[in-house]
Design a protein around this motif. Structure first.
Motif, PDB file in Angstrom:
ATOM      1  N   LYS A  13       6.404  -8.581  -9.038  1.00 55.57           N
ATOM      2  CA  LYS A  13       6.519 -10.040  -9.085  1.00 55.57           C
ATOM      3  C   LYS A  13       5.338 -10.696  -8.370  1.00 55.57           C
ATOM      4  N   LEU A  14       4.977 -10.179  -7.201  1.00 60.27           N
ATOM      5  CA  LEU A  14       3.839 -10.726  -6.461  1.00 60.27           C
ATOM      6  C   LEU A  14       2.563 -10.632  -7.291  1.00 60.27           C
ATOM      7  N   THR A  15       2.348  -9.486  -7.921  1.00 59.63           N
ATOM      8  CA  THR A  15       1.148  -9.282  -8.719  1.00 59.63           C
ATOM      9  C   THR A  15       1.170 -10.156  -9.968  1.00 59.63           C
ATOM     10  N   TRP A  16       2.317 -10.267 -10.605  1.00 56.06           N
ATOM     11  CA  TRP A  16       2.450 -11.078 -11.820  1.00 56.06           C
ATOM     12  C   TRP A  16       2.144 -12.538 -11.521  1.00 56.06           C
ATOM     13  N   GLU A  17       2.654 -13.062 -10.404  1.00 51.39           N
ATOM     14  CA  GLU A  17       2.377 -14.457 -10.037  1.00 51.39           C
ATOM     15  C   GLU A  17       0.883 -14.677  -9.798  1.00 51.39           C
ATOM     16  N   THR A  52      -2.131  -0.823  -7.422  1.00 51.95           N
ATOM     17  CA  THR A  52      -2.998  -0.979  -6.255  1.00 51.95           C
ATOM     18  C   THR A  52      -2.292  -1.792  -5.180  1.00 51.95           C
ATOM     19  N   ILE A  53      -1.601  -2.841  -5.600  1.00 54.61           N
ATOM     20  CA  ILE A  53      -0.870  -3.683  -4.652  1.00 54.61           C
ATOM     21  C   ILE A  53       0.237  -2.873  -3.986  1.00 54.61           C
ATOM     22  N   LEU A  54       0.953  -2.067  -4.764  1.00 55.46           N
ATOM     23  CA  LEU A  54       2.022  -1.237  -4.202  1.00 55.46           C
ATOM     24  C   LEU A  54       1.456  -0.229  -3.201  1.00 55.46           C
ATOM     25  N   ILE A  55       0.375   0.430  -3.554  1.00 52.33           N
ATOM     26  CA  ILE A  55      -0.215   1.423  -2.653  1.00 52.33           C
ATOM     27  C   ILE A  55      -0.658   0.768  -1.352  1.00 52.33           C
ATOM     28  N   CYS A  56      -1.315  -0.370  -1.442  1.00 53.13           N
ATOM     29  CA  CYS A  56      -1.767  -1.062  -0.228  1.00 53.13           C
ATOM     30  C   CYS A  56      -0.589  -1.559   0.602  1.00 53.13           C
ATOM     31  N   CYS A  57       0.480  -1.942  -0.070  1.00 48.27           N
ATOM     32  CA  CYS A  57       1.684  -2.369   0.639  1.00 48.27           C
ATOM     33  C   CYS A  57       2.299  -1.195   1.392  1.00 48.27           C
ATOM     34  N   LEU A  58       2.381  -0.049   0.767  1.00 51.42           N
ATOM     35  CA  LEU A  58       2.954   1.135   1.409  1.00 51.42           C
ATOM     36  C   LEU A  58       2.073   1.634   2.557  1.00 51.42           C
ATOM     37  N   ALA A  87       7.098  -4.367  -0.941  1.00 50.06           N
ATOM     38  CA  ALA A  87       7.025  -3.116  -1.687  1.00 50.06           C
ATOM     39  C   ALA A  87       8.047  -3.106  -2.823  1.00 50.06           C
ATOM     40  N   ILE A  88       9.178  -3.728  -2.599  1.00 55.36           N
ATOM     41  CA  ILE A  88      10.209  -3.816  -3.642  1.00 55.36           C
ATOM     42  C   ILE A  88       9.793  -4.820  -4.715  1.00 55.36           C
ATOM     43  N   ASN A  89       9.171  -5.925  -4.296  1.00 55.07           N
ATOM     44  CA  ASN A  89       8.814  -7.020  -5.209  1.00 55.07           C
ATOM     45  C   ASN A  89       7.344  -7.014  -5.605  1.00 55.07           C
ATOM     46  N   TYR A  90       6.672  -5.884  -5.525  1.00 56.08           N
ATOM     47  CA  TYR A  90       5.230  -5.856  -5.774  1.00 56.08           C
ATOM     48  C   TYR A  90       4.864  -6.317  -7.180  1.00 56.08           C
ATOM     49  N   ILE A 103       2.504   2.499   7.484  1.00 54.50           N
ATOM     50  CA  ILE A 103       2.004   3.484   8.448  1.00 54.50           C
ATOM     51  C   ILE A 103       0.673   3.078   9.075  1.00 54.50           C
ATOM     52  N   GLY A 104       0.062   2.035   8.542  1.00 56.25           N
ATOM     53  CA  GLY A 104      -1.239   1.592   9.046  1.00 56.25           C
ATOM     54  C   GLY A 104      -1.263   0.079   9.153  1.00 56.25           C
ATOM     55  N   PRO A 105      -2.406  -0.502   8.885  1.00 59.95           N
ATOM     56  CA  PRO A 105      -2.519  -1.964   8.988  1.00 59.95           C
ATOM     57  C   PRO A 105      -1.716  -2.673   7.900  1.00 59.95           C
ATOM     58  N   ALA A 106      -0.773  -3.463   8.317  1.00 57.19           N
ATOM     59  CA  ALA A 106       0.072  -4.202   7.371  1.00 57.19           C
ATOM     60  C   ALA A 106      -0.679  -5.423   6.866  1.00 57.19           C
ATOM     61  N   GLY A 107      -0.379  -5.834   5.658  1.00 61.63           N
ATOM     62  CA  GLY A 107      -0.916  -7.071   5.116  1.00 61.63           C
ATOM     63  C   GLY A 107      -2.123  -6.923   4.216  1.00 61.63           C
ATOM     64  N   ILE A 108      -2.621  -5.714   4.026  1.00 60.23           N
ATOM     65  CA  ILE A 108      -3.792  -5.528   3.161  1.00 60.23           C
ATOM     66  C   ILE A 108      -3.509  -6.062   1.757  1.00 60.23           C
ATOM     67  N   HIS A 109      -2.311  -5.811   1.272  1.00 56.76           N
ATOM     68  CA  HIS A 109      -1.953  -6.259  -0.072  1.00 56.76           C
ATOM     69  C   HIS A 109      -1.982  -7.772  -0.185  1.00 56.76           C
ATOM     70  N   ARG A 110      -1.659  -8.472   0.895  1.00 59.44           N
ATOM     71  CA  ARG A 110      -1.693  -9.937   0.867  1.00 59.44           C
ATOM     72  C   ARG A 110      -3.127 -10.451   0.765  1.00 59.44           C
ATOM     73  N   PHE A 111      -4.054  -9.766   1.404  1.00 57.64           N
ATOM     74  CA  PHE A 111      -5.462 -10.131   1.268  1.00 57.64           C
ATOM     75  C   PHE A 111      -5.926  -9.924  -0.173  1.00 57.64           C
TER      76      PHE A 111
END
Length: 109
Positions: free
Chosen positions: A89-93, A40-46, A84-87, A50-58
């Motif tokens: 690690k971000l999710t694991w943390e 889910t984090i990867l999809i939102c990052c991608l 997107a490359i480190n998704y 093309i759209g609003p950036a930062g959704i994955h950070r929220f």
């Protein structure tokens, strides 16, 4: 638990090592509700490319970074590409934080 990685499973087993079966069951219910899915984090990052950036950070409860990404187009897409490359690690943390908070919420730590 579906979608769980080996490293996360080992970490959770270590965290819940001294819990009773009932405590483990309660912990897993709370943790499953709070756990973030890496896909889910990867999809939102991608989507941020093309759209609003930062959704994955929220989704990762990083509100300040999410706002910064929106205002800067994902730091000119470079930050979004790095995320997107480190998704994983971000999710694991974030999931480690959620596990510790779940244990504290239940009074298990």
């Amino acid at each position: 638990m579906p979608g769980i990685q080996q490293e996360e499973l080992i970490w959770l087993q270590e965290l819940t090592r001294n819990y009773t079966a009932e405590q483990k069951s309660k912990f897993l219910v709370v943790y499953q509700g709070r756990r973030k899915d890496p896909q889910t984090i990867l999809i939102c990052c991608l989507i941020g490319l093309i759209g609003p950036a930062g959704i994955h950070r929220f989704l990762l409860n990083q509100i300040g970074m999410g706002i910064l990404y929106i205002l800067t187009l994902g730091l000119c897409w470079i930050g979004t590409i790095v995320d997107a490359i480190n998704y994983r690690k971000l999710t694991w943390e974030q999931n480690k934080k959620e596990a510790v908070e779940a244990a504290a919420l239940l009074g298990l730590n």
